[in-house]
Write an enzyme that holds these catalytic residues in place. Structure first.
Site, PDB file in Angstrom:
ATOM      1  N   LYS A 164      13.361  -7.413 -10.577  1.00  0.00           N
ATOM      2  CA  LYS A 164      14.629  -7.854 -11.173  1.00  0.00           C
ATOM      3  C   LYS A 164      14.329  -8.417 -12.549  1.00  0.00           C
ATOM      4  CE  LYS A 164      16.961 -11.540  -9.667  1.00  0.00           C
ATOM      5  NZ  LYS A 164      17.726 -12.268  -8.629  1.00  0.00           N
ATOM      6  N   LYS A 166      16.221 -10.287 -15.945  1.00  0.00           N
ATOM      7  CA  LYS A 166      17.437 -10.953 -16.406  1.00  0.00           C
ATOM      8  C   LYS A 166      17.847 -10.367 -17.749  1.00  0.00           C
ATOM      9  CE  LYS A 166      16.524 -15.238 -13.893  1.00  0.00           C
ATOM     10  NZ  LYS A 166      17.637 -15.083 -12.941  1.00  0.00           N
ATOM     11  N   ASP A 195      20.301  -9.058 -13.734  1.00  0.00           N
ATOM     12  CA  ASP A 195      20.979 -10.323 -13.452  1.00  0.00           C
ATOM     13  C   ASP A 195      21.536 -10.897 -14.749  1.00  0.00           C
ATOM     14  OD1 ASP A 195      21.817 -12.788 -12.545  1.00  0.00           O
ATOM     15  OD2 ASP A 195      19.845 -13.453 -11.842  1.00  0.00           O
ATOM     16  N   ASN A 197      23.341 -13.761 -14.784  1.00  0.00           N
ATOM     17  CA  ASN A 197      23.426 -15.220 -14.680  1.00  0.00           C
ATOM     18  C   ASN A 197      24.759 -15.773 -15.168  1.00  0.00           C
ATOM     19  OD1 ASN A 197      20.100 -14.942 -15.134  1.00  0.00           O
ATOM     20  ND2 ASN A 197      20.765 -16.386 -13.564  1.00  0.00           N
ATOM     21  N   GLU A 221      23.894  -8.344 -10.955  1.00  0.00           N
ATOM     22  CA  GLU A 221      24.022  -9.644 -10.302  1.00  0.00           C
ATOM     23  C   GLU A 221      24.795 -10.645 -11.156  1.00  0.00           C
ATOM     24  OE1 GLU A 221      20.848 -13.015  -8.739  1.00  0.00           O
ATOM     25  OE2 GLU A 221      20.296 -10.883  -8.711  1.00  0.00           O
ATOM     26  N   GLU A 247      24.062 -16.540  -4.607  1.00  0.00           N
ATOM     27  CA  GLU A 247      23.099 -17.632  -4.715  1.00  0.00           C
ATOM     28  C   GLU A 247      23.771 -18.981  -4.895  1.00  0.00           C
ATOM     29  OE1 GLU A 247      21.396 -17.886  -9.114  1.00  0.00           O
ATOM     30  OE2 GLU A 247      21.499 -15.811  -8.419  1.00  0.00           O
ATOM     31  N   ASP A 270      21.446 -18.332  -0.955  1.00  0.00           N
ATOM     32  CA  ASP A 270      20.306 -19.193  -1.236  1.00  0.00           C
ATOM     33  C   ASP A 270      20.108 -20.073  -0.006  1.00  0.00           C
ATOM     34  OD1 ASP A 270      18.797 -20.822  -3.714  1.00  0.00           O
ATOM     35  OD2 ASP A 270      19.636 -22.149  -2.193  1.00  0.00           O
ATOM     36  N   HIS A 297      17.611 -15.558  -1.988  1.00  0.00           N
ATOM     37  CA  HIS A 297      17.477 -16.122  -3.332  1.00  0.00           C
ATOM     38  C   HIS A 297      16.501 -17.294  -3.259  1.00  0.00           C
ATOM     39  CE1 HIS A 297      18.792 -18.900  -6.654  1.00  0.00           C
ATOM     40  NE2 HIS A 297      18.627 -17.776  -7.318  1.00  0.00           N
ATOM     41  N   GLU A 317      13.587 -12.051  -2.466  1.00  0.00           N
ATOM     42  CA  GLU A 317      13.235 -12.337  -3.858  1.00  0.00           C
ATOM     43  C   GLU A 317      11.893 -13.058  -3.900  1.00  0.00           C
ATOM     44  OE1 GLU A 317      15.229 -14.067  -7.897  1.00  0.00           O
ATOM     45  OE2 GLU A 317      15.642 -15.207  -6.074  1.00  0.00           O
TER      46      GLU A 317
END
EC number: 5.1.2.2
Length: 359
Positions: A164, A166, A195, A197, A221, A247, A270, A297, A317
């Protein structure tokens, strides 16, 4: 066997280094502020867990919450589901969410670890499942083209079958450049998750995600604010590639809200925010009923056990938050997490190292 009681709770706040700082489109996590938890019992075993405060600003508050909760659980039976119900009731007026929910999850995870030790069995078997390899992806950062590609190649050489990265760079072209560079380096039979975020508004998320799905990414994500389930649903409705989120779900009830409106086609709770082992069990039942593949997560040590007992288990993860203070009992072989044959979760503190990072 006589009833096992909780006899004490010890917490230690540490701020430990990371192998790589976690850069995201909304900020950088340079260290891992953790609360280490030891839950003592009348059986002589001690349950271990840890919590991740995300920012040093919240670390002391999270530790203090746990210290104040100790009086509520000492002399209570070692029964994690009952403990969770008691704490949920005690905090319903304040709101069983946020740092309170996270602290309660730390107690829950330590209690389940202790219960496994009492019964001399790994957590996965205590949950009624067999230990098995759990497929894992290597989780990276907002690294730029060069480092993102180098880290992906290293992961592939270590046996991982997915990474993964970001994204959320200032321009879409930069997002695409990172993904394309990784793809060229690792080939077509390799998973690339991306991701954002929470960094985009809904229109921008749709535009960027539609471009990214042409690159064969595995999932996109948290493209927009995590609490905007309707926004996520709008994004998902415009895509073929799955939206991934979860998450930041604080308890299974938030997961239910998101899944009920079709906010995502994949879920990744998570272990801390979902409510520890007890919350995860409830979340995994939701994922099964909705037919949603479920990943983890962070919290890789306990998540390996949980995923092995999850009907719709997807990916673990791999991001080692606590490696500076935990012995490496969880190992990775051929891109899979290998659950240790140890009672409970298998967390063993590196006591000599902990002293270096105490706050």
């Amino acid at each position: 066997m006589s009833e096992v009681l909780i006899t004490g709770l010890r917490t230690r706040a540490v701020n430990v280094p990371l192998a790589y700082p976690v850069h995201t489109a909304v900020g950088t996590v340079g260290t891992a502020p953790l609360v280490l938890i030891d839950l003592a019992t009348s059986a002589g075993v001690v349950g271990h867990s840890y919590l991740f405060a995300y920012t040093p600003v919240a670390l002391k508050s999270l530790k203090q919450l746990l210290d104040d909760m100790a009086a509520m659980i000492v002399n209570e039976p070692l029964a994690p589901v009952s403990l969770e119900a008691m704490l949920a009731k005690r905090f319903c007026l304040a709101g069983y969410t946020g740092l309170i929910r996270m602290a309660a999850a730390g107690i829950d995870m330590a209690a389940w670890d202790a219960l496994g030790k009492v019964h001399e069995t790994p957590l996965v078997k205590l949950l009624g499942a067999n230990a098995r390899p759990v497929q894992a992806y290597d989780s990276h950062s907002l690294d730029g083209v060069k480092l993102a590609t180098e880290r992906a190649v290293t992961a592939a050489e270590l046996g991982f079958r997915a990474v993964k990265t970001k994204i959320g760079y200032p321009a879409l072209d930069q997002d695409l450049a990172v993904v394309r560079s990784i793809r060229q380096a690792v080939g077509d039979d390799f998973g690339i998750m991306v991701d954002y975020n929470q960094s985009l508004d809904v229109p921008a998320a749709i535009k960027r995600s539609q471009a990214l799905q042409q690159e064969g990414v595995t999932w996109i994500e948290e493209p927009t604010l995590q609490h905007d389930y309707e926004g996520h649903q709008r994004i998902q409705s415009k895509l073929n590639v799955p939206v991934q989120m979860g998450e930041n779900w604080l308890g299974p009830e938030e997961m239910f809200k998101a899944l009920s409106i079709g906010a995502c086609r994949l879920a990744m709770p998570d272990a801390m925010k979902i409510g520890g082992v007890t919350g995860w069990i409830r979340a995994s039942a939701l994922a099964q009923q909705f037919g949603i593949p479920m990943s983890s997560h962070l919290f890789q040590e306990i998540s390996a056990h949980l995923l092995a007992a999850t009907p719709t288990a997807h990916w673990l993860e791999r991001l080692d938050l606590a490696g500076s203070v935990i012995e490496p009992t969880l190992t990775f072989e051929g891109g899979n997490a290998v659950i240790p044959d140890l009672p409970g979760v298998g967390i063993i503190w590196r006591e000599k190292e902990i002293g270096k990072y105490l706050v």
